[in-house]
Structures are given as structure tokens and as C-alpha cells.
Write a protein that holds these residues in place. Structure first.
Motif, mmCIF file in Angstrom:
data_model
loop_
_atom_site.group_PDB
_atom_site.id
_atom_site.type_symbol
_atom_site.label_atom_id
_atom_site.label_comp_id
_atom_site.label_asym_id
_atom_site.label_seq_id
_atom_site.Cartn_x
_atom_site.Cartn_y
_atom_site.Cartn_z
ATOM 1 N N ASP A 701 0.893 -1.209 -0.001
ATOM 2 C CA ASP A 701 -0.073 -0.027 0.104
ATOM 3 C C ASP A 701 0.798 1.229 -0.021
ATOM 4 N N LYS A 702 2.061 1.081 0.084
ATOM 5 C CA LYS A 702 3.081 2.356 0.126
ATOM 6 C C LYS A 702 3.373 2.814 -1.372
ATOM 7 N N GLN A 703 2.905 1.889 -2.359
ATOM 8 C CA GLN A 703 2.919 2.242 -3.698
ATOM 9 C C GLN A 703 2.110 3.328 -3.964
ATOM 10 N N PRO A 704 2.410 4.564 -4.667
ATOM 11 C CA PRO A 704 1.635 5.593 -4.781
ATOM 12 C C PRO A 704 0.471 5.173 -5.696
ATOM 13 N N ALA A 705 -0.721 5.889 -5.692
ATOM 14 C CA ALA A 705 -1.901 5.426 -6.604
ATOM 15 C C ALA A 705 -1.623 5.469 -7.851
ATOM 16 N N SER A 706 -0.911 6.724 -8.416
ATOM 17 C CA SER A 706 -0.480 6.436 -9.734
ATOM 18 C C SER A 706 0.261 5.463 -10.232
ATOM 19 N N GLY A 707 0.883 4.608 -9.280
ATOM 20 C CA GLY A 707 1.851 3.504 -9.865
ATOM 21 C C GLY A 707 1.114 2.049 -9.807
ATOM 22 N N ARG A 708 -0.224 2.067 -9.405
ATOM 23 C CA ARG A 708 -0.845 0.657 -9.264
ATOM 24 C C ARG A 708 -1.843 0.444 -10.457
ATOM 25 N N THR A 709 -0.750 -0.170 -11.419
ATOM 26 C CA THR A 709 -1.396 -0.340 -12.781
ATOM 27 C C THR A 709 -1.373 -1.876 -12.805
ATOM 28 N N ASP A 710 -2.360 -2.078 -13.945
ATOM 29 C CA ASP A 710 -2.368 -3.620 -14.081
ATOM 30 C C ASP A 710 -1.107 -4.269 -14.154
ATOM 31 N N ASP A 711 -0.324 -3.700 -14.824
ATOM 32 C CA ASP A 711 1.257 -4.336 -15.361
ATOM 33 C C ASP A 711 1.988 -4.581 -13.958
ATOM 34 N N VAL A 712 1.868 -3.678 -12.926
ATOM 35 C CA VAL A 712 2.592 -3.606 -11.794
ATOM 36 C C VAL A 712 1.696 -4.870 -10.815
ATOM 37 N N ARG A 713 0.496 -4.793 -10.756
ATOM 38 C CA ARG A 713 -0.170 -5.810 -10.290
ATOM 39 C C ARG A 713 0.052 -7.393 -10.632
ATOM 40 N N ALA A 714 0.309 -7.336 -11.850
ATOM 41 C CA ALA A 714 0.556 -8.788 -12.674
ATOM 42 C C ALA A 714 2.183 -9.192 -12.259
ATOM 43 N N LEU A 715 2.802 -8.205 -12.236
ATOM 44 C CA LEU A 715 4.235 -8.513 -11.848
ATOM 45 C C LEU A 715 4.496 -8.957 -10.383
ATOM 46 N N CYS A 716 3.682 -8.114 -9.500
ATOM 47 C CA CYS A 716 3.560 -8.645 -8.043
ATOM 48 C C CYS A 716 3.459 -10.014 -7.838
ATOM 49 N N VAL A 717 2.165 -10.421 -8.582
ATOM 50 C CA VAL A 717 1.521 -11.823 -8.490
ATOM 51 C C VAL A 717 2.663 -12.608 -8.959
ATOM 52 N N ALA A 718 3.379 -12.409 -10.037
ATOM 53 C CA ALA A 718 4.352 -13.461 -10.730
ATOM 54 C C ALA A 718 5.587 -13.530 -9.908
ATOM 55 N N SER A 719 5.910 -12.242 -8.820
ATOM 56 C CA SER A 719 6.882 -12.406 -8.144
ATOM 57 C C SER A 719 6.615 -13.234 -6.584
ATOM 58 N N GLY A 720 5.385 -13.314 -6.337
ATOM 59 C CA GLY A 720 5.103 -14.300 -5.319
ATOM 60 C C GLY A 720 3.982 -13.707 -4.280
ATOM 61 N N VAL A 721 3.418 -12.450 -4.733
ATOM 62 C CA VAL A 721 2.464 -11.851 -3.949
ATOM 63 C C VAL A 721 1.037 -12.362 -4.125
ATOM 64 N N PRO A 722 0.107 -12.984 -3.123
ATOM 65 C CA PRO A 722 -0.919 -13.330 -3.405
ATOM 66 C C PRO A 722 -1.752 -12.362 -3.909
ATOM 67 N N ALA A 723 -2.627 -12.759 -4.939
ATOM 68 C CA ALA A 723 -3.480 -11.881 -5.678
ATOM 69 C C ALA A 723 -4.360 -10.911 -4.974
ATOM 70 N N ALA A 724 -4.869 -11.485 -3.938
ATOM 71 C CA ALA A 724 -5.592 -10.448 -2.879
ATOM 72 C C ALA A 724 -5.019 -9.511 -2.046
ATOM 73 N N SER A 725 -3.479 -9.982 -1.734
ATOM 74 C CA SER A 725 -2.802 -8.957 -1.162
ATOM 75 C C SER A 725 -1.919 -7.883 -1.715
ATOM 76 N N VAL A 726 -2.226 -7.810 -3.014
ATOM 77 C CA VAL A 726 -1.335 -6.890 -3.895
ATOM 78 C C VAL A 726 -1.930 -5.381 -3.466
ATOM 79 N N PHE A 727 -1.069 -4.596 -3.279
ATOM 80 C CA PHE A 727 -1.161 -3.040 -2.828
ATOM 81 C C PHE A 727 -1.883 -2.992 -1.495
ATOM 82 N N THR A 728 -1.845 -3.961 -0.322
ATOM 83 C CA THR A 728 -2.277 -3.873 0.705
ATOM 84 C C THR A 728 -1.117 -3.655 1.740
ATOM 85 N N ALA A 729 -1.477 -3.434 3.103
ATOM 86 C CA ALA A 729 -0.591 -2.944 4.012
ATOM 87 C C ALA A 729 0.212 -4.510 4.437
ATOM 88 N N GLY A 730 -0.319 -5.338 4.237
ATOM 89 C CA GLY A 730 0.360 -6.665 4.741
ATOM 90 C C GLY A 730 1.485 -7.227 4.019
#
Length: 1022
Positions: A701-730
Motif C-alpha cells: 500500500d506504500k506504492q503511490p496510487a498512480s503506480g498501481r497499474t495492471d502491469d505492476v499488479r501482474a508483476l507482483c503476483v508473478a513475484s510471489g504476492v497473493p493476488a488478494a494481497s497486492v497493494f495492501t499493508a500486509g
């Protein structure tokens, strides 16, 4: 280098070179006038050619020994960090509560401590650690006659490491008599004392043919904790909210939401900072449990969570009451642990030091000299109790949860919901958890307050010896090879350090103690604050680490004049040098295995570097005695270095420059220098070590709102972040992230180019005025640095810039498979590489003027001397990866997690000293320009989207003006009293939240200890 007393009859106009090149900090650094006079040949830092007068095309600033006394600083690093050419060294100095640490270093031009070279009497001093940097705590301040600083590449003259220049401490080695100095100082907020005592004894022997000096020093500096500076340092502050009241301070202006249960406070006078801290807390914070009614939960788990009262649990998980009898959702920042109060703000130091200098004239052509040094430094570091985090196994019928409705059922449902075996890593061991086997995996974040504070005691012994012969050997003939002189020497230095740690915990023992042993209850109850003494004894471990470093240098030089040219003698210097540096770090077995939580684990480091070098210089007088060309001289130098390193081999460095003295009033100078830095032992062979760094995970959730794109989300999931947790404080519950750092034996040398151009004005009509203005431009290529330029840059390059999961930057990131967090034992792995580039440019201005008055307090008139030195930094740019040259960090005027220590555009020091008879009164002004947080400034300068300035908390740190007062009084010829007050206004440092380096501020840059007073006395024999 120390001067050679070979007198010459040729007159030269003083005013071009070292005396006026930035020499504004000490009265002894300036000539009393600029009249033509008999002068002597001297060696000036930046050259090995003795010359008449002190002409040099290399800008050299001088800090006189008097400045050390007037500043009240017992350690010289404070004097240097205040000088405008230096940027504060984050991990070197009194405020560096880091491990490894306990040292003091110097950061010339902001390029780092390993890219400038420290000399004593023109020769390399002792080094410490695999980084092969000189600890300034080993420099005897009582013996410093002056400090000469070359601000530009000097590898052609001095060899590797002199990328940004050289700091050369010139010692008093011709002392007669006995001199004792005692000084005490303390700060007004805490009255913590520092004691410094020096005793120097010296004298001539053998009818004046020899001299010996011995000096003994004792220093004792007290500790200051953050809790003792509670008005701004007690809490662990983070950015929280912005209020309209902030707008009047030009910090922000748009209100944003305050976290539930918190208030928008004005910590340190700055609205919007919230007391928070670490998400790993004494009562335990437990995550990895699916949220109530979420897509990953089950009906049985929903019922159990409802029974436990956890239907409102979010990504922060749940925690317990102090006694462990109730459970509830974890909150932030209300539950966060305050790391601040127990951490040292000023680390304590105790030092014993002995230095000896001796020289003896064996013949008219041979003077032997000897230097000896021994010091013992003991420096302590103290940190908050350790935390432990990561996935651990629990029995589903845990007896400590039996009285809390629903909790053991939560564990049973987690065990039933597992669909495949899971390997749980526990330090040096691992265990396979199978579905429905009576065990459940939960992610733990626990602050182990029962174990106590983390403490590290560093005991460092340093020995150094230099033995040499120098002398004048005359002329080969009257017109060829005249005034020949030689210098041959060998130096040996060794540093041995032992660090003893307490407050560590064994991860494997902790994991074992969480489980039942047959029918016996688990040894550890981590639910609430319930760990027993037996539990502490079972998991707590100490650690003893040792570090050794050795430096040997053998060198010989021959200098003199080749022939006489029409404009003067063609001077030269030739030499050869052999240099051997080795180091090893032997960590404790727990740290070596990685089975440790507390201080950072690491693998052993051992290696050495050998260089064989030849070097030479020429000084060529071109014209002289002409209209507008009083003197025109060219100079050049080269050095060929042969390293026993696969990635380096043979390298050349060189310089060329021009001195043009227009007349006695004005002179110009310019120089180009090619310099290198060969990799040190840490760069090459550094074993993997763990460290935590302030960084932003773009998947949280420390990622600025402008950077929370679909590409970043997909990359986060590919790197090991559970899909439901992307861009969250956990994904990132803390402001710091653990990473592994280490060496690379294939790394090559760094290479830099330095250009300097300057003017020196010494008007004869105003004989006490001297002004210098120099332009500098330093470009460094192939910078040896952490992959991507560091953890934060690696994260940014992976997710926001390159966005390729197969890139080396994304491959360096490992995540907890349950939460997606980068946390122990899932690290980012950042190794050394010739990855980036650095560039800086700007102007150095210095001036001095003196006034004579016909009045004074003692009837003999008085003088007022004014000196000032300023640096304007036009550019400070880091290119994290030179393969991507468009990604640049334009850091001048900025600070933060990417740019590091504040790099002000303007920085200056001015001193006014009024002397009347035996009394001197001095007022010093220190100025540090305002800086802006890099989170806003870097994207703004890059033309990308930056967070709204109005939404940031305290993005700009105001300029700082410090006033210092000091005095000295000579009571006869044998006694002198001195003292002073630094930071007269008792200004606190600027306070920041999330962008801090430590203690809610940048304590290496700003005065952290408020108003400080010092008083001392010197007694000497006649």
C-alpha cells in the motif's frame, strides 16, 4: 605531504595554490601577506614534486590545527563533515548506531568513504574491515598541525581510492617540551559528558640531529539514547496526515485521513507525523489466516473466526492481550512497537591511543624516520529488543489457546484447508508440514522483549609502523639532474576487532520451542507477553565475531630538476610502489549458519589485493616574466598499476594541468585527472550478510496510487504476492525490508574523470585579502555498488521501470509465499557489480580578509580575521544502472531513501576571530541549505508522475543556520584556557517521518545533541 626544508633564493609570489585554495577554516592555513619573500621548497598534497612557493593546479583546502581546538571536537570527523566539500557519512561517526560500526570515516563530495583516500604525512594509514577504509578515530587530533584536502581525483599521484580526492593529515613531528591538554564537553539537553586528555612529550637528541615525539590520548564519550531526546526522538515516527495548519509552514495543505484510533500530532513541531513503529510487537501479531468470508476462507474457518471474535480482522492479522487470554484484530499504528527509546542516538566510545614520531640525520644526505601508532577503541551499539518473523508451525491443540473460544479451531481449520505439503524454513533447518497432520502454519511477527535489548560491543586494536629514509643527494651535474632528493619507506598496519553481541535468538530453537514435546506443553508461549525465563534461556544466544585487516606499503621516489629551461627548471618525480591489503571477517557460528535473529547474519569474508605500480610527474615551466604571463607552467603525472585481480589487471591513470599566473594579483589554474578505484576485499569476496534497509515495496500500500497499474499488479503476483494481497499493508508492514548483500569476485575497477578550473585573487593593494573560486566536475563510471544501486532502486527498477520478471532485478526478489512480504527468511539478494555511475559538479568559493585595529583590551591593538568557505553543488546524479542511462536520480537539493543523506545545493562555513593580546574570541556560522524529499523531487525532475506536494508530510527540510562561539586565553607562555558553545540557539534537527535514516532525522548531517559546551586547558613547558 610534509615539507622539505631546502631553502632557495628564488622569490615567488605567494597566493596561488594550497594556502589560498579553500583555506578558510584555520588561521594557520593562510600566509600573513603576499609580498615577495624568501621561500622554501615544499611538498604540497596532490603532487610529489617539491616546488618553490606553493603553486599548484590542483585545488587544495587547508584546515589548520587551531580550528580543531576552536570547534571543541575531540574527533576530527566532525570538523570534516562541517566543511562544505563533504557530505555527512551515514554510518561513520558518533551517531552511527549500526552493526558493523563504531568507526568514523569521511565522505568527500558525497561519493562514499571508500572513494577518497586518507593519508598521514603523505602516506597511507591503517585500514579497517573488508572495505579497507581508514577509521578517523585512530587519527591523533592533538598532533595535527594541519589537514590538507585535495578535492579531485588523485590516483595518478597516490594510487587507488582517490576518486574524489585526498585527505592528508600533517602531524607535528618536530616537537620539543611537554604539553598536556584536558577538555570536557557536554550537551545541554542531557548533560552527557565527553572527556578528552592528551599528553605530548618531545625533544631533540644527538646535538639536534634527531627529534622524538610521543603523544598519549584518552577519550571517553558518554551515551545518549533516543529516549533522552524525547521531544523529537522518542517515538518512531511515520508520515500520517496532512493538516491545513501545515500550509503555513509550506509543508503541506490538504487534509488526509488519520488512521483509526490515532491523532494527527505535531511531533518535533511538524504536523502530520504519527507515532508508529514496527509491526512485530511484544504481544505477537499473527497473519497468513484468510480473512473472514473471503474467497480463500472456508465455512468451518469462518465459524471459527466468528467464535474468536475475528470477523473484523484485516491484512494485519490478529494479536493478543498482554496476558494472552483474549484475541482481537491487530491495528496500525496503535499496536506498532516503538523502536526508538532504547536505541542509541550517540554511541559511547572509550579510546586509548599512543603515537610516536622520530627522525634522525644519519648524514647530510640521509635522514631516517619512524612513525608508530597504537590505539584501542571500544564502541557500543544498542538497539531495541529483537523481533522474529516468518511462517512457523503450531500444534492445532495448543494448550495456551485452549481458553480462548475458537482459536484452536482456527488452527484445526487451517490444517484441514491445506491441500499440499508445505516446507517451513526455520533458519538452518526446515520441516515439511502435511495436510491434516495436526499442525498449522501461521506467520508470526513477535517482538522478543523478554530477551532484552540488543547490544554489540566492538573492541578494535590498531597497530601501525612506518620506517623510512629520505634525503638530498645533490646534483649529477650543474645543468642536468640537479637538486635530487629521495624518499624510501615501508609501512605496516594491522587492525584487529572483536565484537560481542547479546540479545540474539536462534530461529531453529525458537521454532522447536513453539511445539509440544510429546505430552509436554510447548516451552514458548508467544501469545501475549508470556515467555518464561526458561523459554528465554532456551532461545537466546550470544555471538562473537572477529575482523582483521592488514595493509603493507613499500615505496620509493626520486625527485629533482632535469634541466633548466628559459622559464625555469624542468622538475620531475619518479617512483615505484608495492601495496598489499588483506582482510577477513569471521562471524560467529550462529551468524554464519543464518540461524540467528537479532543482529544481522553473514557469511565469512576473506581475501587480499596486491598492486605493483610505477608513477611519475613532470612540471614544465613554459613562459615567464612577460606582460600578462608572470608565470605559465604545465604539469602532468601518470601511474601504471598492475593488480592481481582477474577483473582489473593493468590500468593507467594520469593527469595534466596548467598554472597561469597573470600577475601578482590574479592567477588561473586548470587540471584534468583520470582516476580509478580498484575493488576492495568486501567488493570482491564479501560473504552474504543480512541487513535491513529503508525501502518501499511497490506491491504494498506504500506504492503511490498512480503506480498501481495492471502491469505492476501482474508483476507482483508473478513475484510471489497473493493476488488478494497486492497493494495492501500486509505486503510491507514495516518501513524497512531485509536483504542479503555480498561480494562478486568478477567485479572490475571504477574509473573517473575530474575537471577543475579556478581563479585565485590576491590583490597587492589589499595584502590580507585572498579569494579563490574553483569549478569542479567529477564523473564516475562503472561504480561498484549493490545491484541496481541498492535495495530500494532494485525494487523500483523491477516493478516500475523494467517490468520484466526475468530481469536480474526481479530475480533478486524473494517473498513469503503466505503473505507476499519480503521478510526473513525470504530476502532480496543484492550483490556487488560495476553497475552504476555518479556525477557531481559545482563551485568552491573561499575568501579571507584581516583587519588591524588600533584599540584592544590589553592596550596593544587587535586584529579581526574573517574566513569563509562555500560550496555550490550544481549537480549530484546517480545512475543506478548505466545500461539504462535514462534512469537517473538527480539528487542535489534532496534527501531520502534513494538519495540518502541530505545533499544541499549550498553549504558554507564562516568564522570571525577577534584577537586582542592573549585573548581570542571567535564566532562561527554554519549553513546547510534546504532540501526536499526525493520521493517528490526525483519523479518531478524525471518528468514522471510524482505524489502531490500538498499531500506529503514535511517534504522540505528548512535550511539550517548554526552559530558557534569559542575563545582562547593564553595565561603567560605556559598555560592556555579555551572553551566554547556550539549551536548557541539550541536548535533541534529537522524532523521527518518515513524518509528518515534513523532517530526521525538525519543525525550525521544535523546537530542532534542541541547546545553543547566545552572547556579545556593546555599546560606546556617552555
Amino acid at each position: 605531504m610534509i615539507g622539505r626544508c631546502k631553502h632557495r633564493r628564488r622569490a615567488a609570489a605567494l597566493g596561488f595554490g594550497v594556502v589560498f585554495a579553500g583555506s578558510t577554516l584555520g588561521a594557520a592555513a593562510l600566509a600573513q601577506d603576499t609580498q615577495r619573500a624568501e621561500v622554501e621548497e615544499v611538498l604540497v598534497t596532490g603532487s610529489r614534486i617539491a616546488r618553490e612557493g606553493i603553486d599548484t593546479s590542483t585545488p587544495v583546502s587547508v584546515i589548520g590545527g587551531e580550528e580543531i581546538k576552536l570547534s571543541g571536537a575531540p574527533n576530527v570527523e566532525k570538523i570534516l563533515s562541517d566543511a562544505p566539500q563533504f557530505v555527512a557519512s551515514t554510518n561513520g561517526g558518533a551517531s552511527a548506531n549500526t552493526v558493523p560500526g563504531g568507526t568514523a570515516d569521511v565522505n568527500l563530495r558525497g561519493f562514499g568513504a571508500s572513494r577518497n583516500l586518507v593519508l598521514v604525512n603523505g602516506r597511507r594509514f591503517a585500514i579497517y574491515g573488508p572495505e579497507q577504509v581508514t577509521d578517523l578515530n585512530t587519527i591523533p587530533t592533538a598532533l595535527i598541525a594541519r589537514t590538507e584536502v585535495v578535492t579531485g581525483g588523485s590516483s595518478a599521484v597516490y594510487g587507488s581510492d582517490a576518486i574524489t580526492g585526498v585527505v592528508n593529515f600533517i602531524m607535528r613531528d618536530d616537537f620539543e617540551g611537554v604539553e598536556a591538554t584536558a577538555q570536557t564537553s557536554y550537551d545541554s539537553p542531557t548533560t552527557t559528558p565527553t572527556y578528552n586528555i592528551d599528553l605530548t612529550v618531545g625533544g631533540n637528541f644527538a646535538e639536534g640531529r634527531g627529534n622524538a615525539v610521543v603523544s598519549v590520548n584518552y577519550l571517553n564519550r558518554g551515551a545518549i539514547t533516543r529516549g533522552e531526546r524525547g521531544e523529537w526522538a522518542y517515538d518512531s515516527l511515520s508520515d500520517g496526515c496532512v493538516t491545513p495548519a501545515s500550509a503555513s509552514r509550506n509543508h503541506a495543505g490538504v487534509p488526509v485521513a488519520v488512521p483509526s484510533g490515532s491523532t494527527c500530532r505535531a511531533a518535533g513541531g511538524v504536523p502530520g507525523l504519527i507515532a508508529g513503529g514496527s509491526g512485530d510487537i511484544p504481544n505477537g501479531r499473527f497473519t497468513g489466516v484468510p480473512i473472514f468470508n473471503s474467497g480463500t476462507s472456508t465455512p468451518g474457518l469462518n465459524d471459527a473466526l466468528a467464535a474468536a471474535g475475528l470477523t473484523g480482522m484485516g491484512s494485519r492479522g490478529f494479536t493478543f492481550s498482554d496476558d494472552g487470554t483474549t484475541v482481537r484484530p491487530a491495528l496500525t499504528p496503535q499496536d506498532d512497537f516503538n523502536l526508538g527509546p532504547d536505541n542509541y542516538l550517540q554511541v559511547p566510545q572509550e579510546r586509548w591511543m599512543v603515537n610516536a614520531f622520530s627522525h634522525y640525520d644519519f648524514t647530510d644526505k640521509a635522514t631516517g624516520y619512524l612513525e608508530f601508532h597504537f590505539s584501542n577503541n571500544r564502541v557500543d551499539q544498542q538497539l531495541a529488543p529483537t523481533n522474529i518473523s516468518g511462517p512457523f508451525l503450531f500444534n492445532i491443540n495448543n494448550p495456551y489457546l485452549a481458553d480462548i473460544p475458537g482459536m484452536n479451531e482456527v488452527l484445526r481449520q487451517l490444517d484441514l484447508a491445506e491441500t499440499r505439503p508445505t516446507t517451513v524454513t526455520t533458519g538452518s533447518s526446515s520441516r515439511v508440514n502435511n495436510p491434516n497432520d495436526g499442525f498449522a502454519v501461521i506467520n508470526v511477527g513477535r517482538r522478543l522483549v523478554e530477551v532484552g535489548l540488543r547490544e554489540n560491543v566492538s573492541d578494535r586494536n590498531v597497530w601501525r609502523m612506518a620506517l623510512g629514509v629520505r634525503g638530498d643527494i645533490g646534483d649529477v651535474s650543474e645543468n642536468f639532474l640537479s637538486n635530487l632528493a629521495y624518499d624510501v619507506y615501508y609501512t605496516f598496519a594491522r587492525t584487529e576487532e572483536t565484537s560481542r553481541q547479546s540479545g540474539n535468538v536462534s530461529r531453529s530453537r525458537f521454532a522447536s520451542a513453539l511445539l509440544m514435546n510429546g505430552s509436554a506443553d510447548p516451552l514458548l508461549n508467544i501469545f501475549g507477553q508470556n515467555i518464561s525465563e526458561a523459554g528465554v534461556d532456551a532461545i537466546a544466544i550470544g555471538a562473537t565475531n572477529s575482523t582483521e585487516a592488514e595493509l603493507q606499503v613499500a615505496a620509493a621516489t626520486l625527485s629533482g630538476q632535469i634541466i633548466d629551461l628559459p622559464a625555469g627548471p624542468l622538475a620531475f618525480s619518479l617512483g615505484a610502489e608495492w601495496r598489499y591489503a588483506s582482510s577477513q571477517f569471521v562471524p560467529d557460528e550462529f551468524l554464519r549458519s543464518g540461524d540467528v535473529v537479532g543482529f544481522n547474519p553473514g557469511l565469512p569474508t576473506e581475501g587480499d589485493v596486491t598492486a605493483k605500480e610505477i608513477f611519475g610527474e613532470l612540471r614544465i615551466p613554459l613562459l615567464g616574466g612577460l606582460p600578462f604571463i608572470d608565470d605559465l607552467t604545465a604539469n602532468g603525472a601518470f601511474r601504471m598499476s598492475d593488480y592481481d585481480l582477474e577483473g582489473v589487471g593493468k590500468v593507467w591513470t594520469y593527469l595534466y594541468g596548467l598554472d597561469w599566473r597573470l600577475n601578482e594579483d590574479v592567477a588561473f589554474r586548470g587540471q584534468f585527472q583520470r582516476a580509478i578505484r580498484a575493488p576492495n576485499v568486501a567488493d570482491l569476496y564479501g560473504g552474504l550478510r543480512q541487513s535491513v534497509e529503508p525501502a518501499t515495496d511497490p506491491c504494498s500500500d506504500k506504492q503511490p496510487a498512480s503506480g498501481r497499474t495492471d502491469d505492476v499488479r501482474a508483476l507482483c503476483v508473478a513475484s510471489g504476492v497473493p493476488a488478494a494481497s497486492v497493494f495492501t499493508a500486509g505486503v510491507q508492514p514495516n518501513t524497512i525490508i531485509p536483504a542479503l548483500f555480498g561480494g562478486n569476485p568478477e567485479v572490475g575497477e571504477e574509473e573517473s574523470d575530474t575537471r577543475t578550473f579556478g581563479i585565485v585573487v590576491t590583490p597587492q593593494i589589499l595584502p590580507k585579502l585572498a579569494v579563490t573560486l574553483d569549478y569542479f566536475d567529477i564523473t564516475l563510471d562503472g561504480a561498484i555498488a549493490q545491484l541496481g544501486g541498492g535495495l530500494n532502486n532494485t525494487l523500483n527498477l523491477c516493478f516500475n521501470v523494467i517490468q520484466d520478471i526475468d530481469s536480474e532485478f526481479c530475480q533478486a526478489i524473494n517473498r513469503n509465499p503466505v503473505t507476499g512480504e519480503i521478510s526473513v527468511p525470504y530476502y532480496a539478494e543484492i550483490r556487488q557489480a560495476n553497475t552504476g555511475g555518479l556525477e557531481t559538479s559545482g563551485y568552491d568559493l573561499s575568501a579571507r580578509y584581516g583587519f588591524d585595529f588600533g584599540f584592544g583590551l590589553f592596550g596593544n591593538g587587535s586584529t579581526l580575521n574573517i574566513s569563509t568557505a562555500w560550496t555550490k553543488t550544481n549537480e549530484f546524479t546517480s545512475t543506478p544502472v548505466q545500461a539504462f542511462p535514462n534512469v537517473k536520480n538527480l539528487c542535489v537539493g534532496s534527501y531520502g531513501t534513494t538519495c540518502g543523506e541530505p545533499i544541499p545545493e549550498y553549504k558554507g562555513v564562516t568564522r570571525f576571530t577577534w584577537t586582542t593580546g592573549p585573548l581570542s574570541l571567535s564566532l562561527r556560522h554554519r549553513f546547510i541549505d534546504d532540501v526536499t524529499v526525493d520521493r517528490y523531487l526525483l519523479p518531478t525532475r524525471a518528468g514522471t508522475t510524482a505524489p502531490a506536494y500538498a499531500d506529503l508530510v514535511n517534504p522540505r527540510l528548512d535550511s539550517q543556520n548554526y552559530l558557534d562561539f569559542s575563545f582562547s586565553y593564553e595565561w603567560g607562555q605556559q598555560v592556555e584556557f579555551f572553551g566554547g558553545v556550539n549551536n548557541l540557539a539550541d536548535d533541534d534537527p529537522p524532523v521527518v517521518g518515513s524518509a528518515q535514516i534513523r532517530a526521525n532525522t538525519w543525525p550525521a548531517t544535523y546537530d542532534y545533541n542541541g547546545r553543547t559546551m566545552f572547556i579545556g586547558m593546555t599546560v606546556r613547558t617552555l
